[in-house]
Enzyme design. Structure first.
Site, PDB file in Angstrom:
ATOM      1  N   GLY A   1      24.059  -6.578  15.187  1.00  0.00           N
ATOM      2  CA  GLY A   1      24.690  -5.431  15.860  1.00  0.00           C
ATOM      3  C   GLY A   1      24.071  -4.996  17.179  1.00  0.00           C
ATOM      4  O   GLY A   1      24.750  -4.410  18.017  1.00  0.00           O
TER       5      GLY A   1
ATOM      6  N   ASP B   1      30.219  -4.045  14.412  1.00  0.00           N
ATOM      7  CA  ASP B   1      31.387  -4.717  13.857  1.00  0.00           C
ATOM      8  C   ASP B   1      31.984  -3.984  12.667  1.00  0.00           C
ATOM      9  O   ASP B   1      31.357  -3.122  12.063  1.00  0.00           O
ATOM     10  CB  ASP B   1      31.000  -6.120  13.381  1.00  0.00           C
ATOM     11  CG  ASP B   1      30.164  -6.071  12.105  1.00  0.00           C
ATOM     12  OD1 ASP B   1      29.164  -5.329  12.081  1.00  0.00           O
ATOM     13  OD2 ASP B   1      30.531  -6.743  11.123  1.00  0.00           O
TER      14      ASP B   1
ATOM     15  N   ARG C   1      32.978  -6.686  17.849  1.00  0.00           N
ATOM     16  CA  ARG C   1      31.673  -6.633  18.509  1.00  0.00           C
ATOM     17  C   ARG C   1      31.801  -6.693  20.030  1.00  0.00           C
ATOM     18  O   ARG C   1      30.943  -6.230  20.765  1.00  0.00           O
ATOM     19  CB  ARG C   1      30.788  -7.799  18.044  1.00  0.00           C
ATOM     20  CG  ARG C   1      30.343  -7.713  16.595  1.00  0.00           C
ATOM     21  CD  ARG C   1      29.206  -8.702  16.340  1.00  0.00           C
ATOM     22  NE  ARG C   1      29.005  -8.969  14.928  1.00  0.00           N
ATOM     23  CZ  ARG C   1      28.249  -8.225  14.118  1.00  0.00           C
ATOM     24  NH1 ARG C   1      27.652  -7.148  14.590  1.00  0.00           N
ATOM     25  NH2 ARG C   1      28.093  -8.533  12.860  1.00  0.00           N
TER      26      ARG C   1
ATOM     27  N   PHE D   1      32.909   5.798  10.940  1.00  0.00           N
ATOM     28  CA  PHE D   1      32.537   4.392  11.069  1.00  0.00           C
ATOM     29  C   PHE D   1      32.952   3.904  12.448  1.00  0.00           C
ATOM     30  O   PHE D   1      34.122   3.960  12.808  1.00  0.00           O
ATOM     31  CB  PHE D   1      33.174   3.531   9.975  1.00  0.00           C
ATOM     32  CG  PHE D   1      32.551   2.173   9.898  1.00  0.00           C
ATOM     33  CD1 PHE D   1      31.371   1.970   9.188  1.00  0.00           C
ATOM     34  CD2 PHE D   1      33.111   1.096  10.574  1.00  0.00           C
ATOM     35  CE1 PHE D   1      30.766   0.721   9.150  1.00  0.00           C
ATOM     36  CE2 PHE D   1      32.511  -0.159  10.534  1.00  0.00           C
ATOM     37  CZ  PHE D   1      31.341  -0.338   9.821  1.00  0.00           C
TER      38      PHE D   1
ATOM     39  N   ASP E   1      21.896   4.798  10.340  1.00  0.00           N
ATOM     40  CA  ASP E   1      22.898   5.424   9.480  1.00  0.00           C
ATOM     41  C   ASP E   1      22.165   6.068   8.296  1.00  0.00           C
ATOM     42  O   ASP E   1      21.734   7.211   8.377  1.00  0.00           O
ATOM     43  CB  ASP E   1      23.882   4.322   9.064  1.00  0.00           C
ATOM     44  CG  ASP E   1      25.058   4.826   8.267  1.00  0.00           C
ATOM     45  OD1 ASP E   1      25.450   5.983   8.458  1.00  0.00           O
ATOM     46  OD2 ASP E   1      25.601   4.055   7.456  1.00  0.00           O
ATOM     47  N   THR E   2      21.971   5.339   7.207  1.00  0.00           N
ATOM     48  CA  THR E   2      21.204   5.894   6.086  1.00  0.00           C
ATOM     49  C   THR E   2      19.706   5.922   6.400  1.00  0.00           C
ATOM     50  O   THR E   2      18.950   6.641   5.759  1.00  0.00           O
ATOM     51  CB  THR E   2      21.379   5.044   4.813  1.00  0.00           C
ATOM     52  OG1 THR E   2      20.874   3.736   5.068  1.00  0.00           O
ATOM     53  CG2 THR E   2      22.842   4.967   4.405  1.00  0.00           C
ATOM     54  N   GLY E   3      19.278   5.116   7.368  1.00  0.00           N
ATOM     55  CA  GLY E   3      17.859   5.036   7.721  1.00  0.00           C
ATOM     56  C   GLY E   3      17.110   3.974   6.930  1.00  0.00           C
ATOM     57  O   GLY E   3      15.947   3.697   7.202  1.00  0.00           O
TER      58      GLY E   3
ATOM     59  N   LYS F   1      23.523   8.682  13.035  1.00  0.00           N
ATOM     60  CA  LYS F   1      24.461   9.490  12.233  1.00  0.00           C
ATOM     61  C   LYS F   1      23.653  10.311  11.242  1.00  0.00           C
ATOM     62  O   LYS F   1      23.493   9.905  10.092  1.00  0.00           O
ATOM     63  CB  LYS F   1      25.354   8.539  11.413  1.00  0.00           C
ATOM     64  CG  LYS F   1      26.634   8.098  12.061  1.00  0.00           C
ATOM     65  CD  LYS F   1      27.520   7.468  11.000  1.00  0.00           C
ATOM     66  CE  LYS F   1      27.945   6.088  11.376  1.00  0.00           C
ATOM     67  NZ  LYS F   1      28.701   5.391  10.325  1.00  0.00           N
TER      68      LYS F   1
ATOM     69  N   GLU G   1      17.758  -0.931  17.726  1.00  0.00           N
ATOM     70  CA  GLU G   1      18.813  -0.862  16.716  1.00  0.00           C
ATOM     71  C   GLU G   1      20.107  -0.348  17.330  1.00  0.00           C
ATOM     72  O   GLU G   1      20.082   0.511  18.210  1.00  0.00           O
ATOM     73  CB  GLU G   1      18.390   0.092  15.591  1.00  0.00           C
ATOM     74  CG  GLU G   1      17.978  -0.584  14.307  1.00  0.00           C
ATOM     75  CD  GLU G   1      19.126  -1.266  13.555  1.00  0.00           C
ATOM     76  OE1 GLU G   1      20.048  -1.816  14.201  1.00  0.00           O
ATOM     77  OE2 GLU G   1      19.086  -1.269  12.330  1.00  0.00           O
ATOM     78  N   ASP G   2      21.213  -0.857  16.838  1.00  0.00           N
ATOM     79  CA  ASP G   2      22.501  -0.334  17.280  1.00  0.00           C
ATOM     80  C   ASP G   2      22.728   1.079  16.750  1.00  0.00           C
ATOM     81  O   ASP G   2      23.079   1.979  17.479  1.00  0.00           O
ATOM     82  CB  ASP G   2      23.645  -1.277  16.849  1.00  0.00           C
ATOM     83  CG  ASP G   2      23.575  -1.688  15.376  1.00  0.00           C
ATOM     84  OD1 ASP G   2      22.654  -1.256  14.655  1.00  0.00           O
ATOM     85  OD2 ASP G   2      24.461  -2.454  14.937  1.00  0.00           O
TER      86      ASP G   2
ATOM     87  N   THR H   1      17.400   0.675   6.745  1.00  0.00           N
ATOM     88  CA  THR H   1      16.991  -0.528   7.482  1.00  0.00           C
ATOM     89  C   THR H   1      15.724  -0.250   8.291  1.00  0.00           C
ATOM     90  O   THR H   1      14.746  -1.005   8.206  1.00  0.00           O
ATOM     91  CB  THR H   1      18.122  -1.014   8.417  1.00  0.00           C
ATOM     92  OG1 THR H   1      19.290  -1.230   7.638  1.00  0.00           O
ATOM     93  CG2 THR H   1      17.738  -2.290   9.135  1.00  0.00           C
TER      94      THR H   1
HETATM   95  P1  IMP Z   1      21.265   1.911   7.713  1.00  0.00           P
HETATM   96  O1  IMP Z   1      20.289   0.997   7.041  1.00  0.00           O
HETATM   97  O2  IMP Z   1      22.188   2.564   6.725  1.00  0.00           O
HETATM   98  O3  IMP Z   1      20.609   2.926   8.632  1.00  0.00           O
HETATM   99  O4  IMP Z   1      22.274   1.050   8.539  1.00  0.00           O
HETATM  100  C1  IMP Z   1      21.890   0.267   9.500  1.00  0.00           C
HETATM  101  C2  IMP Z   1      22.909  -0.802   9.844  1.00  0.00           C
HETATM  102  O5  IMP Z   1      24.192  -0.619   9.249  1.00  0.00           O
HETATM  103  C3  IMP Z   1      23.158  -0.748  11.323  1.00  0.00           C
HETATM  104  O6  IMP Z   1      22.192  -1.484  12.014  1.00  0.00           O
HETATM  105  C4  IMP Z   1      24.544  -1.318  11.449  1.00  0.00           C
HETATM  106  O7  IMP Z   1      24.485  -2.714  11.557  1.00  0.00           O
HETATM  107  C5  IMP Z   1      25.229  -0.929  10.168  1.00  0.00           C
HETATM  108  N1  IMP Z   1      26.086   0.273  10.379  1.00  0.00           N
HETATM  109  C6  IMP Z   1      25.836   1.540  10.008  1.00  0.00           C
HETATM  110  N2  IMP Z   1      26.817   2.386  10.387  1.00  0.00           N
HETATM  111  C7  IMP Z   1      27.717   1.616  11.041  1.00  0.00           C
HETATM  112  C8  IMP Z   1      28.973   1.904  11.687  1.00  0.00           C
HETATM  113  O8  IMP Z   1      29.465   3.041  11.787  1.00  0.00           O
HETATM  114  N3  IMP Z   1      29.603   0.835  12.238  1.00  0.00           N
HETATM  115  C9  IMP Z   1      29.115  -0.435  12.190  1.00  0.00           C
HETATM  116  N4  IMP Z   1      27.955  -0.745  11.606  1.00  0.00           N
HETATM  117  C10 IMP Z   1      27.256   0.270  11.026  1.00  0.00           C
HETATM  118 MG    MG Z   2      22.406  -3.409  12.573  1.00  0.00          MG
END
Ligand code: IMP
Ligand code: MG
Length: 174
Positions: free
Chosen positions: A42, A157, A163, A150, A101-103, A129, A97-98, A105
């Site tokens: 991403g 993607d 993308r 989203f 979201d949940t944090g 987010k 990072e792109d 990763t």
């Molecule tokens: P996390 O681990 O939930 O913080 O998510 C991280 C990864 O989920 C990001 O690096 C994105 O690749 C993917 N992701 C989270 N939210 C979105 C979204 O709204 N659109 C597309 N990809 C997302």
């Molecule tokens: Mg990502």
């Protein structure tokens, strides 16, 4: 079901913010051993623009990570699909990072990298987010805070599609 795209952040707005982030990062890392760690897939578009907005020496490495299936919800399990090509001991790592979201990763990557003894590890994310946070992570350099939608485009993607959009959009299904 048909999909419609609504622009959330247009290309000129992204470009202006990326320039600002680049200037901030250039100042903070002057004289340091900066390594941009690009989290695939991403972040590839954001990282390409960000790297060119940073002045001074840096190196770039790539990390493959998967936390999603084909859907729009994280599986909660972070899988490394491709590791860095070199050690990061003694270097100043900036994870690119792109979106946070949940944090999960970023939290996982911070834990992983700390075991490799870098001089520092920080995070630069284009989007955040906060409404969906499951663990608290500090984003040192942030492009935009967005609402809980989203989003796709500029590297992000939905099932590997979108993308290549030059802007950040919301997919509306009807
Ligand atoms: P996390 O681990 O939930 O913080 O998510 C991280 C990864 O989920 C990001 O690096 C994105 O690749 C993917 N992701 C989270 N939210 C979105 C979204 O709204 N659109 C597309 N990809 C997302
Ligand atoms: Mg990502």
């Amino acid at each position: 079901m048909s999909e419609r795209l609504v622009t959330m952040i247009d290309a000129p707005t992204i470009a202006a913010r990326v320039k600002e982030l680049g200037a901030e990062i250039s100042k903070a890392y002057e004289g340091k051993n900066l390594v941009l760690v690009v989290v695939l897939k991403g972040s590839f578009v954001f990282a390409a623009d960000l790297a060119r907005a940073i002045e001074g020496n840096l190196r770039v490495d790539f990390l493959g990570v998967r936390s999603y299936g084909e859907g729009t919800e994280t599986s909660g399990v972070v899988q490394i699909t491709q590791d860095l090509s070199r050690p990061i001991a003694g270097e100043d790592v900036l994870i690119v990072e792109d979106i946070v979201d949940t944090g999960l990763t970023i939290a996982h990557l911070m834990d992983l990298f700390r075991t490799r003894n870098p001089r520092s590890v920080r995070v630069c994310a284009l989007l955040h987010k906060p409404a969906r946070a499951r663990v608290s992570v500090e984003v040192d350099y942030l492009g935009f805070t967005i609402e809980d939608k989203f989003v796709v485009g500029y590297g992000l993607d939905f099932g590997e599609k979108y993308r290549n959009l030059p802007y950040i959009g919301i997919v509306e299904r009807s």
